[in-house]
Design an enzyme around this catalytic site. Structure first.
Site, PDB file in Angstrom:
ATOM      1  CD  GLU A   1      -2.244  -7.120   3.199  1.00 35.85           C
ATOM      2  OE1 GLU A   1      -2.025  -6.302   2.418  1.00 35.85           O
ATOM      3  OE2 GLU A   1      -2.221  -7.299   4.291  1.00 35.85           O
TER       4      GLU A   1
ATOM      5  CD  GLU B   1       1.609  -4.932   5.806  1.00 32.92           C
ATOM      6  OE1 GLU B   1       2.372  -5.989   6.101  1.00 32.92           O
ATOM      7  OE2 GLU B   1       0.998  -5.164   5.295  1.00 32.92           O
TER       8      GLU B   1
ATOM      9  N   GLY C   1       0.159  -4.776   1.269  1.00 33.89           N
ATOM     10  CA  GLY C   1      -0.457  -5.262   0.253  1.00 33.89           C
ATOM     11  C   GLY C   1      -0.462  -6.278  -1.368  1.00 33.89           C
TER      12      GLY C   1
ATOM     13  CB  ALA D   1      -0.751   0.205   0.641  1.00 34.10           C
TER      14      ALA D   1
HETATM   15  N1  DAK Z   1       4.724   3.574  -0.671  1.00 32.51           N
HETATM   16  C1  DAK Z   1       4.805   4.583  -1.706  1.00 32.51           C
HETATM   17  N2  DAK Z   1       5.843   4.454  -2.267  1.00 32.51           N
HETATM   18  C2  DAK Z   1       6.651   3.471  -2.698  1.00 32.51           C
HETATM   19  C3  DAK Z   1       5.953   1.979  -2.184  1.00 32.51           C
HETATM   20  C4  DAK Z   1       5.219   2.756  -0.964  1.00 32.51           C
HETATM   21  N3  DAK Z   1       4.898   0.814  -0.680  1.00 32.51           N
HETATM   22  N4  DAK Z   1       7.049   1.344  -2.120  1.00 32.51           N
HETATM   23  C5  DAK Z   1       8.050   2.099  -3.567  1.00 32.51           C
HETATM   24  N5  DAK Z   1       7.559   3.304  -3.417  1.00 32.51           N
HETATM   25  C6  DAK Z   1       8.101   4.423  -4.167  1.00 32.51           C
HETATM   26  C7  DAK Z   1       9.611   4.908  -3.557  1.00 32.51           C
HETATM   27  O1  DAK Z   1       9.297   5.987  -2.739  1.00 32.51           O
HETATM   28  C8  DAK Z   1      10.757   5.516  -4.692  1.00 32.51           C
HETATM   29  O2  DAK Z   1      10.048   6.281  -5.002  1.00 32.51           O
HETATM   30  P1  DAK Z   1      10.818   8.368  -4.851  1.00 32.51           P
HETATM   31  O3  DAK Z   1      11.074   8.111  -4.341  1.00 32.51           O
HETATM   32  O4  DAK Z   1      11.441   7.986  -6.258  1.00 32.51           O
HETATM   33  O5  DAK Z   1      10.242   9.352  -5.112  1.00 32.51           O
HETATM   34  C9  DAK Z   1      10.150   4.597  -5.740  1.00 32.51           C
HETATM   35  O6  DAK Z   1       8.889   3.745  -5.135  1.00 32.51           O
HETATM   36  C10 DAK Z   1      10.868   3.538  -6.121  1.00 32.51           C
HETATM   37  O7  DAK Z   1      11.683   3.192  -4.617  1.00 32.51           O
HETATM   38  P2  DAK Z   1      12.891   3.015  -3.586  1.00 32.51           P
HETATM   39  O8  DAK Z   1      13.598   3.708  -4.856  1.00 32.51           O
HETATM   40  O9  DAK Z   1      12.807   2.186  -2.702  1.00 32.51           O
HETATM   41  O10 DAK Z   1      13.431   1.446  -4.917  1.00 32.51           O
HETATM   42  P3  DAK Z   1      15.033   0.821  -4.508  1.00 32.51           P
HETATM   43  O11 DAK Z   1      15.317  -0.159  -5.230  1.00 32.51           O
HETATM   44  O12 DAK Z   1      15.832   1.059  -3.454  1.00 32.51           O
HETATM   45  O13 DAK Z   1      13.101  -0.264  -3.084  1.00 32.51           O
HETATM   46  C11 DAK Z   1      11.494  -1.650  -2.014  1.00 32.51           C
HETATM   47  C12 DAK Z   1      12.484  -1.389  -3.410  1.00 32.51           C
HETATM   48  C13 DAK Z   1      10.208  -2.194  -2.389  1.00 32.51           C
HETATM   49  C14 DAK Z   1      12.966  -2.416  -0.971  1.00 32.51           C
HETATM   50  C15 DAK Z   1      11.372  -0.244  -1.462  1.00 32.51           C
HETATM   51  O14 DAK Z   1      10.691   0.776  -1.942  1.00 32.51           O
HETATM   52  C16 DAK Z   1      10.363  -0.328  -0.318  1.00 32.51           C
HETATM   53  O15 DAK Z   1      10.798  -0.703   0.740  1.00 32.51           O
HETATM   54  N6  DAK Z   1       9.196  -0.483  -0.048  1.00 32.51           N
HETATM   55  C17 DAK Z   1       8.571   0.547   0.637  1.00 32.51           C
HETATM   56  C18 DAK Z   1       7.768  -1.244   1.428  1.00 32.51           C
HETATM   57  C19 DAK Z   1       7.265  -1.449   2.122  1.00 32.51           C
HETATM   58  O16 DAK Z   1       7.349  -1.467   3.067  1.00 32.51           O
HETATM   59  N7  DAK Z   1       5.363  -2.766   1.641  1.00 32.51           N
HETATM   60  C20 DAK Z   1       4.725  -2.102   2.706  1.00 32.51           C
HETATM   61  C21 DAK Z   1       3.596  -1.063   2.319  1.00 32.51           C
HETATM   62  S1  DAK Z   1       2.673  -1.292   4.333  1.00 32.51           S
HETATM   63  C22 DAK Z   1      -4.017  -1.094   6.250  1.00 32.51           C
HETATM   64  C23 DAK Z   1      -4.320  -1.284   5.403  1.00 32.51           C
HETATM   65  C24 DAK Z   1      -3.120  -1.685   4.143  1.00 32.51           C
HETATM   66  C25 DAK Z   1      -1.904  -2.145   4.797  1.00 32.51           C
HETATM   67  C26 DAK Z   1      -2.280  -1.967   6.082  1.00 32.51           C
HETATM   68  C27 DAK Z   1      -3.223  -1.841   6.952  1.00 32.51           C
HETATM   69  N8  DAK Z   1      -5.236  -0.806   7.232  1.00 32.51           N
HETATM   70  C28 DAK Z   1      -6.600  -0.252   6.962  1.00 32.51           C
HETATM   71  C29 DAK Z   1      -5.402  -1.502   8.345  1.00 32.51           C
HETATM   72  C30 DAK Z   1      -1.379  -2.970   3.839  1.00 32.51           C
HETATM   73  C31 DAK Z   1       0.372  -1.881   3.992  1.00 32.51           C
HETATM   74  C32 DAK Z   1       1.424  -1.903   3.467  1.00 32.51           C
HETATM   75  O17 DAK Z   1       0.954  -2.559   2.334  1.00 32.51           O
END
Ligand code: DAK
Length: 258
Positions: A111, A131, A108, A63
């Site tokens: 998921e 998360e 997400g 997400a």
């Molecule tokens: N959200 C927003 N932007 C994201 C993103 C994300 N999840 N993942 C990547 N990006 C963006 C980065 O910010 C970057 O954008 P700029 O900075 O260039 O503008 C671009 O994508 C490229 O990413 P990186 O530069 O970071 O690329 P790397 O190869 O260095 O790293 C990575 C790739 C996947 C390891 C890293 O981007 C990363 O750690 N991303 C976040 C992964 C993550 O933590 N995903 C889980 C998100 S939490 C709920 C509803 C939903 C959810 C929870 C609760 N409720 C309502 C209760 C769901 C939660 C989630 O999914």
């Protein structure tokens, strides 16, 4: 421009998450477009759906953290419901859905893949539920579907530690069915879809229903559900055609979804 594209390939369709600049992260617009793309799938003619991500790096990196950062409790719950409603719609689509995971499937993204019937992935795929490291719980069904898929032990370890796992570990714990080189991912997914679409569509749909709904029931009730769905296949064109082809020693079968 839509963040999710849909391509109709005849008997099957391909839905592509298309926001590569953010590694296909799910914000409200992407979720709206995913819902709209699902509306385009003609369930009369399409017999299998593939979901994948644009680019070579990411299926869906979760997400959108930037959008979620300032949500209130009520907005967070509403965002969770929005994603959950769409993922549940995917899970309960009458046709099989294959996730072709081409890189990061985090939060997400993992998921979304788990709301599909099964997953195949490229050798660069990474799965995880990060998360708790962001101060939240999985919110699009992760606590529920991961535990059901890989068992509570592995699910709890992955979720509590927020540790990402690579494709080979995902295969070992049963989160994915098959790993292939990235360039073979879509050909493999399409071959699988084509193999499914050759079979009697009513029977395939009944099997999906029997497995999904049966898993929620006690065995005594689950086998009654199977009996009912089995019975429903009889007197259909496709049951008569499938059995007639066998008796006539024909390989080609004209299944019509009737
Ligand atoms: N959200 C927003 N932007 C994201 C993103 C994300 N999840 N993942 C990547 N990006 C963006 C980065 O910010 C970057 O954008 P700029 O900075 O260039 O503008 C671009 O994508 C490229 O990413 P990186 O530069 O970071 O690329 P790397 O190869 O260095 O790293 C990575 C790739 C996947 C390891 C890293 O981007 C990363 O750690 N991303 C976040 C992964 C993550 O933590 N995903 C889980 C998100 S939490 C709920 C509803 C939903 C959810 C929870 C609760 N409720 C309502 C209760 C769901 C939660 C989630 O999914």
């Amino acid at each position: 421009m839509s963040f999710v594209s849909y391509e109709n390939k005849g008997a099957y369709g391909i839905l592509t998450m298309n926001r590569p600049e953010a590694l296909n992260a799910l914000d409200s617009n992407v979720l709206n477009d995913l819902s709209a793309a699902l509306d385009q799938v003609d369930l009369e003619t399409v017999r299998c759906l593939i979901i994948t991500g644009a680019g070579e790096k990411s299926f869906v990196a979760g997400a959108d953290i930037k959008e979620m950062a300032n949500l209130t409790k009520a907005e967070g719950e509403a965002f969770g419901k929005k994603g959950n409603d769409i993922f549940r719609r995917i899970e309960t689509l009458p046709i099989p859905v294959i996730a072709a995971v081409n890189g990061f499937a985090l939060g997400g993204g993992c998921e979304l893949a788990m709301s599909c019937d099964f997953r195949i992935c490229s050798d660069n795929a990474v799965f995880g539920q990060p998360e708790v490291g962001l101060g939240i719980t999985p919110g699009f069904g992760g606590t529920q579907r991961l535990a059901r898929l890989v068992g509570p032990g592995y699910a709890k370890q992955m979720i509590y530690t927020a540790r990402n796992i690579k494709a080979d570990e995902a295969l070992r714990i049963g989160l994915v069915n098959q790993i292939v080189p990235l360039e073979e991912l879509m050909p493999t997914a399409e071959k699988l879809a084509a193999g499914i679409t050759k079979n009697a569509p009513i029977a395939v749909r009944q099997c999906k229903k029997a497995i999904n709904e049966g898993l929620e029931l006690k065995m005594d009730d689950a086998i009654v559900l199977e009996e009912k769905l089995f019975g429903d296949c009889f007197e259909t064109h496709d049951q008569v055609e499938g059995m007639t082809a066998f008796m006539e020693k024909r390989k080609e079968k004209n299944f019509t979804n009737n």
